[in-house]
Design an enzyme around this catalytic site. Structure first.
Site, PDB file in Angstrom:
ATOM      1  N   SER A  12      38.951  37.163  42.474  1.00  0.00           N
ATOM      2  CA  SER A  12      39.328  38.206  41.527  1.00  0.00           C
ATOM      3  C   SER A  12      39.202  37.672  40.096  1.00  0.00           C
ATOM      4  O   SER A  12      38.108  37.307  39.685  1.00  0.00           O
ATOM      5  CB  SER A  12      40.738  38.701  41.859  1.00  0.00           C
ATOM      6  OG  SER A  12      41.004  39.920  41.214  1.00  0.00           O
ATOM      7  N   ASP A  21      39.088  47.211  49.431  1.00  0.00           N
ATOM      8  CA  ASP A  21      39.780  46.609  48.284  1.00  0.00           C
ATOM      9  C   ASP A  21      40.117  47.717  47.283  1.00  0.00           C
ATOM     10  O   ASP A  21      39.227  48.390  46.764  1.00  0.00           O
ATOM     11  CB  ASP A  21      38.836  45.577  47.666  1.00  0.00           C
ATOM     12  CG  ASP A  21      39.459  44.754  46.556  1.00  0.00           C
ATOM     13  OD1 ASP A  21      40.276  45.308  45.803  1.00  0.00           O
ATOM     14  OD2 ASP A  21      39.103  43.572  46.446  1.00  0.00           O
ATOM     15  N   HIS A  75      42.097  43.240  49.267  1.00  0.00           N
ATOM     16  CA  HIS A  75      42.011  42.245  48.188  1.00  0.00           C
ATOM     17  C   HIS A  75      42.885  41.017  48.462  1.00  0.00           C
ATOM     18  O   HIS A  75      42.981  40.133  47.624  1.00  0.00           O
ATOM     19  CB  HIS A  75      42.464  42.924  46.883  1.00  0.00           C
ATOM     20  CG  HIS A  75      42.012  42.235  45.623  1.00  0.00           C
ATOM     21  ND1 HIS A  75      40.686  42.103  45.280  1.00  0.00           N
ATOM     22  CD2 HIS A  75      42.704  41.629  44.612  1.00  0.00           C
ATOM     23  CE1 HIS A  75      40.582  41.470  44.115  1.00  0.00           C
ATOM     24  NE2 HIS A  75      41.796  41.159  43.695  1.00  0.00           N
TER      25      HIS A  75
END
Lengths: 282, 282
Positions: free
Chosen positions: B149, B225, B258
């Site tokens: 991320s 996600d 995620h």
């Protein structure tokens, strides 16, 4: 049958790692547990490995740090990780971390103030299996059990009590003789009272001395574990198994401590041990 | 050179998982980081994989949940996991979780109130590598980088800035074009000011458009996600790489979110990708 609610679900290693909650009739509280369901065919029923956690833990410690999902996916085995006690307001507790909430020791308490909620034996042996059987794609004819520390005590005693239910029992750094060590003396004395005769049914070494049997056991124990000499005492299990003719594989692991770094290192071995017995390949 | 202190060390998968702290001159704060050193021969120098974490994380998230130790032990690769920002009293913060402490975005801030401590580019690119080189059995000629991320943004931008330092770059669900998404617009605007020209040196897609190159990249991205469409935009990286002739392997992973359930599932692939390039076997 209580109603189960989904706290969270996420895809992991091709399967689903979930966290679930239900109102337990055994403990009189909400109870939370984690289940990993590997990828499987429609209609397929999966063998299940129960993982019982140690002092201070919830369902989350092994889910986050145990590293079981890869091995469980590979062997197509479900894993269920219950909490270690009832929790919440109105539930008795102890100021120390080795008794009370987070430290149920997998017994049904008979003594005040614990008796109303601390019924982890009934919860783990009866209520949660019924819920899991109803809610998940599980073959309850193919069960294995393992655990860490206090949860290793739980795994050993529950397997010795139900040798026909479990095809495999292993443990990570288990408390093997709670009647003979400080953690166990405090907990069993508090939950079950001071008559030590009542403790023997919740002490793996005493159960074996009294005739309980299991075909074979795998125990991993770190040699750098700070609790080894005073609380864990795998030597007592080795003696009891030798006297009883139980095939114990006790692996002393140099340099390893009591943490999930130790557990995750050997988790795949324990899942493989269980898989061999659940799939009848050993 | 600052002095490093050991916060904790435990044996894991035959190696040592440690947590260390030092007084950083770059950030003017104490900084904590995790290092896994696999078992190795006396005098052996190990390749190193840097893992940069995402928003809200410390060194601990990937250490606890990332599941890298088995693969790093197998490939004999060190892993270093830094923190994501300076922390503590006297360090600026933002009430939201996407800026300030836990959200340094791997840049050197030029704007108030961030500039005094938020110097994560200098910390990650210069100070921490010098400390790691001095304190661990590492071959600094064999470095790889990855991240998740915000940390995927860090890995991509740092690798594009230093293609001669890193032999491998991969990412899990990275922010690829911070200039074009809300997280990045807030963070880069806050740390670097409102002149968007200054952002381009910290935006992987813009860096590639401006001529930066890396031989090949691996990116895994979960299709479930929640941040995919608004914040992550791997399509923008795919276009930039196609236009620039960069060999991007972008794997869209159905059903994955995620979380570290996603990261741990594919961690072994990323370690193996790095190992092949660090060992010159691909």
């Amino acid at each position: 049958m209580t109603t189960m609610t989904t706290v969270s679900e996420a895809k992991a290693f091709g399967g689903t790692q979930g966290v679930y909650r239900h109102a337990s009739t055994a403990t009189g509280t909400d109870m939370t547990f984690a289940v990993f369901v590997p990828a499987h065919e429609a209609g397929e029923r999966l063998p299940v490995l129960w993982y019982l956690s140690g002092l201070t833990c919830t369902h989350a410690n092994v889910m986050d740090k145990g590293g079981y999902a890869r091995a469980c996916a590979e062997h197509r085995i479900m894993l269920v990780a219950p909490d270690t006690s009832p929790r919440g307001e109105g539930v008795a507790d102890d100021p120390a971390w080795d008794m009370g909430q987070g430290a149920g020791f997998y017994v049904d308490a008979t003594e005040a103030p614990w008796a109303p909620h601390f019924r982890m034996r009934t919860y783990i042996e009866d209520e949660l299996p019924a819920l899991v059987a109803a809610e998940f794609p599980v073959d309850m004819g193919a069960q294995a059990i393992t655990g860490h520390s206090m949860g290793g005590h739980g795994a050993l005693t529950i397997a010795l009590r139900h040798p026909d239910r479990f095809r495999s029992c292993t443990a990570f750094a288990p408390i093997v003789a709670p009647s003979q060590v400080p953690w166990g003396e405090k907990a069993l004395g508090g939950y079950l009272g001071q008559d030590r005769a009542a403790w023997r049914a919740h002490d793996a070494v005493a159960m074996i001395e009294d005739g309980a049997r299991f075909p074979d056991l795998l125990v991993d124990q770190g040699e750098a574990d700070n609790f080894l000499a005073e609380q864990l005492r795998p030597d007592l299990l080795a003696t009891a198994c030798a006297d009883a003719g139980i095939d114990l594989t006790l692996r002393m692991q140099p340099g390893y401590d009591h943490s999930y770094h130790f557990i995750s290192t050997f988790m795949a071995d324990h899942v493989a041990w269980a898989a061999g017995r659940l799939r009848n390949t050993v």
